[in-house]
Design a protein around this motif. Structure first.
Motif, PDB file in Angstrom:
ATOM      1  N   SER A 137       0.824  -1.202   0.000  1.00  0.00           N
ATOM      2  CA  SER A 137       0.000   0.000   0.000  1.00  0.00           C
ATOM      3  C   SER A 137       0.863   1.258   0.000  1.00  0.00           C
ATOM      4  O   SER A 137       0.578   2.224  -0.727  1.00  0.00           O
ATOM      5  N   VAL A 138       1.904   1.266   0.809  1.00  0.00           N
ATOM      6  CA  VAL A 138       2.797   2.431   0.855  1.00  0.00           C
ATOM      7  C   VAL A 138       3.463   2.641  -0.497  1.00  0.00           C
ATOM      8  O   VAL A 138       3.616   3.773  -0.969  1.00  0.00           O
ATOM      9  N   GLU A 139       3.855   1.554  -1.153  1.00  0.00           N
ATOM     10  CA  GLU A 139       4.476   1.682  -2.466  1.00  0.00           C
ATOM     11  C   GLU A 139       3.514   2.281  -3.485  1.00  0.00           C
ATOM     12  O   GLU A 139       3.911   3.079  -4.344  1.00  0.00           O
ATOM     13  N   VAL A 140       2.232   1.910  -3.395  1.00  0.00           N
ATOM     14  CA  VAL A 140       1.255   2.382  -4.376  1.00  0.00           C
ATOM     15  C   VAL A 140       0.846   3.827  -4.119  1.00  0.00           C
ATOM     16  O   VAL A 140       0.814   4.653  -5.041  1.00  0.00           O
ATOM     17  N   PHE A 141       0.530   4.157  -2.863  1.00  0.00           N
ATOM     18  CA  PHE A 141      -0.053   5.466  -2.565  1.00  0.00           C
ATOM     19  C   PHE A 141       0.919   6.443  -1.905  1.00  0.00           C
ATOM     20  O   PHE A 141       0.577   7.611  -1.719  1.00  0.00           O
ATOM     21  N   GLN A 142       2.109   5.969  -1.520  1.00  0.00           N
ATOM     22  CA  GLN A 142       3.122   6.837  -0.914  1.00  0.00           C
ATOM     23  C   GLN A 142       2.587   7.529   0.340  1.00  0.00           C
ATOM     24  O   GLN A 142       2.886   8.702   0.599  1.00  0.00           O
ATOM     25  N   ARG A 143       1.804   6.811   1.128  1.00  0.00           N
ATOM     26  CA  ARG A 143       1.271   7.327   2.392  1.00  0.00           C
ATOM     27  C   ARG A 143       1.525   6.286   3.470  1.00  0.00           C
ATOM     28  O   ARG A 143       1.142   5.104   3.307  1.00  0.00           O
ATOM     29  N   ALA A 144       2.142   6.704   4.571  1.00  0.00           N
ATOM     30  CA  ALA A 144       2.523   5.759   5.617  1.00  0.00           C
ATOM     31  C   ALA A 144       1.485   5.638   6.734  1.00  0.00           C
ATOM     32  O   ALA A 144       1.539   4.704   7.530  1.00  0.00           O
ATOM     33  N   THR A 145       0.540   6.578   6.807  1.00  0.00           N
ATOM     34  CA  THR A 145      -0.480   6.516   7.852  1.00  0.00           C
ATOM     35  C   THR A 145      -1.630   5.662   7.344  1.00  0.00           C
ATOM     36  O   THR A 145      -2.551   6.142   6.687  1.00  0.00           O
ATOM     37  N   ILE A 146      -1.559   4.376   7.649  1.00  0.00           N
ATOM     38  CA  ILE A 146      -2.534   3.421   7.139  1.00  0.00           C
ATOM     39  C   ILE A 146      -2.958   2.466   8.253  1.00  0.00           C
ATOM     40  O   ILE A 146      -2.278   2.332   9.274  1.00  0.00           O
ATOM     41  N   SER A 147      -4.084   1.814   8.029  1.00  0.00           N
ATOM     42  CA  SER A 147      -4.632   0.889   9.025  1.00  0.00           C
ATOM     43  C   SER A 147      -4.971  -0.435   8.355  1.00  0.00           C
ATOM     44  O   SER A 147      -5.703  -0.448   7.363  1.00  0.00           O
ATOM     45  N   VAL A 169      -7.504  14.338  13.989  1.00  0.00           N
ATOM     46  CA  VAL A 169      -8.797  13.756  14.345  1.00  0.00           C
ATOM     47  C   VAL A 169      -9.956  14.450  13.654  1.00  0.00           C
ATOM     48  O   VAL A 169     -11.073  13.936  13.631  1.00  0.00           O
ATOM     49  N   THR A 170      -9.730  15.643  13.089  1.00  0.00           N
ATOM     50  CA  THR A 170     -10.807  16.359  12.401  1.00  0.00           C
ATOM     51  C   THR A 170     -10.854  16.038  10.908  1.00  0.00           C
ATOM     52  O   THR A 170     -11.710  16.548  10.200  1.00  0.00           O
ATOM     53  N   ARG A 171      -9.933  15.196  10.458  1.00  0.00           N
ATOM     54  CA  ARG A 171      -9.890  14.855   9.043  1.00  0.00           C
ATOM     55  C   ARG A 171      -9.747  13.342   8.897  1.00  0.00           C
ATOM     56  O   ARG A 171      -9.225  12.669   9.789  1.00  0.00           O
ATOM     57  N   PHE A 172     -10.192  12.827   7.786  1.00  0.00           N
ATOM     58  CA  PHE A 172      -9.922  11.432   7.485  1.00  0.00           C
ATOM     59  C   PHE A 172      -9.808  11.266   5.980  1.00  0.00           C
ATOM     60  O   PHE A 172     -10.194  12.149   5.201  1.00  0.00           O
ATOM     61  N   ALA A 173      -9.247  10.148   5.571  1.00  0.00           N
ATOM     62  CA  ALA A 173      -8.982   9.898   4.161  1.00  0.00           C
ATOM     63  C   ALA A 173      -9.998   8.911   3.609  1.00  0.00           C
ATOM     64  O   ALA A 173     -10.200   7.831   4.164  1.00  0.00           O
ATOM     65  N   LEU A 174     -10.633   9.289   2.516  1.00  0.00           N
ATOM     66  CA  LEU A 174     -11.551   8.414   1.808  1.00  0.00           C
ATOM     67  C   LEU A 174     -10.866   7.946   0.533  1.00  0.00           C
ATOM     68  O   LEU A 174     -10.299   8.744  -0.208  1.00  0.00           O
ATOM     69  N   GLY A 175     -10.905   6.649   0.282  1.00  0.00           N
ATOM     70  CA  GLY A 175     -10.220   6.100  -0.887  1.00  0.00           C
ATOM     71  C   GLY A 175      -8.831   5.608  -0.523  1.00  0.00           C
ATOM     72  O   GLY A 175      -8.476   5.478   0.654  1.00  0.00           O
ATOM     73  N   GLY A 176      -8.028   5.335  -1.532  1.00  0.00           N
ATOM     74  CA  GLY A 176      -6.683   4.847  -1.294  1.00  0.00           C
ATOM     75  C   GLY A 176      -6.652   3.504  -0.597  1.00  0.00           C
ATOM     76  O   GLY A 176      -5.672   3.162   0.067  1.00  0.00           O
ATOM     77  N   ASP A 177      -7.724   2.718  -0.761  1.00  0.00           N
ATOM     78  CA  ASP A 177      -7.818   1.443  -0.064  1.00  0.00           C
ATOM     79  C   ASP A 177      -7.504   0.285  -1.001  1.00  0.00           C
ATOM     80  O   ASP A 177      -7.722   0.350  -2.206  1.00  0.00           O
ATOM     81  N   MET A 178      -6.983  -0.792  -0.426  1.00  0.00           N
ATOM     82  CA  MET A 178      -6.629  -1.978  -1.181  1.00  0.00           C
ATOM     83  C   MET A 178      -7.112  -3.222  -0.445  1.00  0.00           C
ATOM     84  O   MET A 178      -7.269  -3.216   0.784  1.00  0.00           O
ATOM     85  N   ARG A 179      -7.338  -4.279  -1.221  1.00  0.00           N
ATOM     86  CA  ARG A 179      -7.752  -5.570  -0.639  1.00  0.00           C
ATOM     87  C   ARG A 179      -6.786  -6.653  -1.108  1.00  0.00           C
ATOM     88  O   ARG A 179      -6.511  -6.780  -2.298  1.00  0.00           O
ATOM     89  N   PHE A 180      -6.278  -7.409  -0.152  1.00  0.00           N
ATOM     90  CA  PHE A 180      -5.347  -8.500  -0.436  1.00  0.00           C
ATOM     91  C   PHE A 180      -5.920  -9.802   0.121  1.00  0.00           C
ATOM     92  O   PHE A 180      -6.554  -9.806   1.179  1.00  0.00           O
ATOM     93  N   ARG A 181      -5.656 -10.874  -0.584  1.00  0.00           N
ATOM     94  CA  ARG A 181      -6.052 -12.186  -0.058  1.00  0.00           C
ATOM     95  C   ARG A 181      -4.862 -13.129  -0.152  1.00  0.00           C
ATOM     96  O   ARG A 181      -4.194 -13.208  -1.191  1.00  0.00           O
ATOM     97  N   TYR A 182      -4.596 -13.827   0.958  1.00  0.00           N
ATOM     98  CA  TYR A 182      -3.462 -14.736   1.064  1.00  0.00           C
ATOM     99  C   TYR A 182      -3.949 -16.137   1.447  1.00  0.00           C
ATOM    100  O   TYR A 182      -5.046 -16.309   1.975  1.00  0.00           O
ATOM    101  N   GLY A 183      -3.087 -17.095   1.193  1.00  0.00           N
ATOM    102  CA  GLY A 183      -3.348 -18.438   1.679  1.00  0.00           C
ATOM    103  C   GLY A 183      -3.195 -18.483   3.185  1.00  0.00           C
ATOM    104  O   GLY A 183      -2.775 -17.506   3.824  1.00  0.00           O
ATOM    105  N   PRO A 184      -3.524 -19.617   3.807  1.00  0.00           N
ATOM    106  CA  PRO A 184      -3.454 -19.726   5.270  1.00  0.00           C
ATOM    107  C   PRO A 184      -2.072 -19.453   5.854  1.00  0.00           C
ATOM    108  O   PRO A 184      -1.962 -19.146   7.050  1.00  0.00           O
ATOM    109  N   ASP A 185      -1.018 -19.537   5.041  1.00  0.00           N
ATOM    110  CA  ASP A 185       0.329 -19.277   5.542  1.00  0.00           C
ATOM    111  C   ASP A 185       0.646 -17.784   5.633  1.00  0.00           C
ATOM    112  O   ASP A 185       1.667 -17.391   6.197  1.00  0.00           O
TER     113      ASP A 185
END
Length: 289
Positions: A137-147, A169-185
């Protein structure tokens, strides 16, 4: 509320007309069926619950004077509760927890410290998946404040959503989201999807001139025909957004997302308008209160 929905509906359809030429050039993007809308709502509620559980655990750790974990933590729901862990991965990919907390699944606010010896199992697979997802995510969006949000799938796979965060706390980011799926390992990457290409910073403070709060937004999808689970989750997490409407420029359908978890489906055909209620059932739009 009903007047606001009609206005949103009209605005988005005018936007669709403006993009008619572009829409004809795009590959067809299918509309979500009812089963997909139910999946989106159910997953959004899982994201909402996990973010809240992680927030309560982080606050509890800070109250106890623990070191600030920064962006490195993970919260995992198991059958007997929420487990929030702070630590690091060693070079071998083994998660070394430094602090742990546990809360009941039904009440994440009742979080308490947990002895590391009482952890039910090794959380290295989830930690590996989280670390890889956050790095990507950091590589794609160049933002380190992520959850990160961890979801354990029924087949043993691990899904990680990476959401953009904010230190204000008065601002938040909409978008810039990613979804990953991994095997059980937690190593075998099965899927990596960029859900939004851009990040929009939203100011939740009242307008200095009008005193009015932010009153929702309208935006178009290009890759998805309907709402995304992260969008509904963000509306639930930040009710000050009001309703948010999404749609695809090639389809005359608007999906209106509300803080209580409902998804209203608005179309030009009155008989096809319906609402997915918070309990996961559909009802005619006229019965929505």
């Amino acid at each position: 509320m009903r007047a606001a929905l009609v206005m949103t509906f009209a605005v988005l359809f005018m936007g669709c007309g403006a993009h008619a030429g572009r829409a004809q050039m795009q590959n067809a993007v299918p509309l979500p069926d009812d089963a997909e809308l139910i999946r989106v709502q159910s997953r959004a509620m899982s994201i909402y619950d996990t973010v809240r559980a992680a927030s309560f655990a982080t606050e509890q750790m800070r109250l106890q004077g623990g070191a600030d974990p920064g962006a490195w933590f993970l919260t995992v729901p198991l059958e007997d509760g929420w487990y929030s862990l702070f630590g690091e991965l060693d070079r071998a990919g083994t998660f070394i927890p430094a602090q742990a907390f546990k809360a009941p699944l039904e009440d994440a606010e009742q979080v308490e410290p947990l002895s590391l010896d009482a952890l039910p199992r090794d959380f290295s697979p989830e930690a590996r998946a989280v670390q890889a997802s956050m790095t990507a995510s950091v590589e794609v969006f160049q933002r380190a404040t992520i959850s990160p949000v961890v979801v354990l799938e029924d087949d043993g796979d691990i899904t990680v959503y990476v959401l953009q965060g904010s230190v204000d706390v008065t601002r938040f980011a909409l978008g810039g989201d990613m979804r990953f799926r991994y095997g059980p390992d937690g190593l075998t990457l099965r899927e990596a999807v960029k859900l939004h290409s851009n990040v929009f910073d939203i100011d939740t403070r009242p307008d200095q001139k009008t005193g009015e709060l932010h009153a929702g937004s309208v935006h178009e999808h290009l890759l998805f025909g309907g709402p995304l689970e992260t969008e509904l989750a963000m509306v639930m997490l930040y009710p000050e957004l009001g309703v948010v409407a999404v749609g695809h420029p090639s389809h005359p359908v608007v999906y209106v997302l509300a803080p209580n978890g409902t998804i209203r489906v608005l179309t030009q055909a009155p008989a096809q308008r319906r609402v997915l209620q918070p309990d996961g059932t559909f009802a005619p739009i006229d019965s929505d209160t």
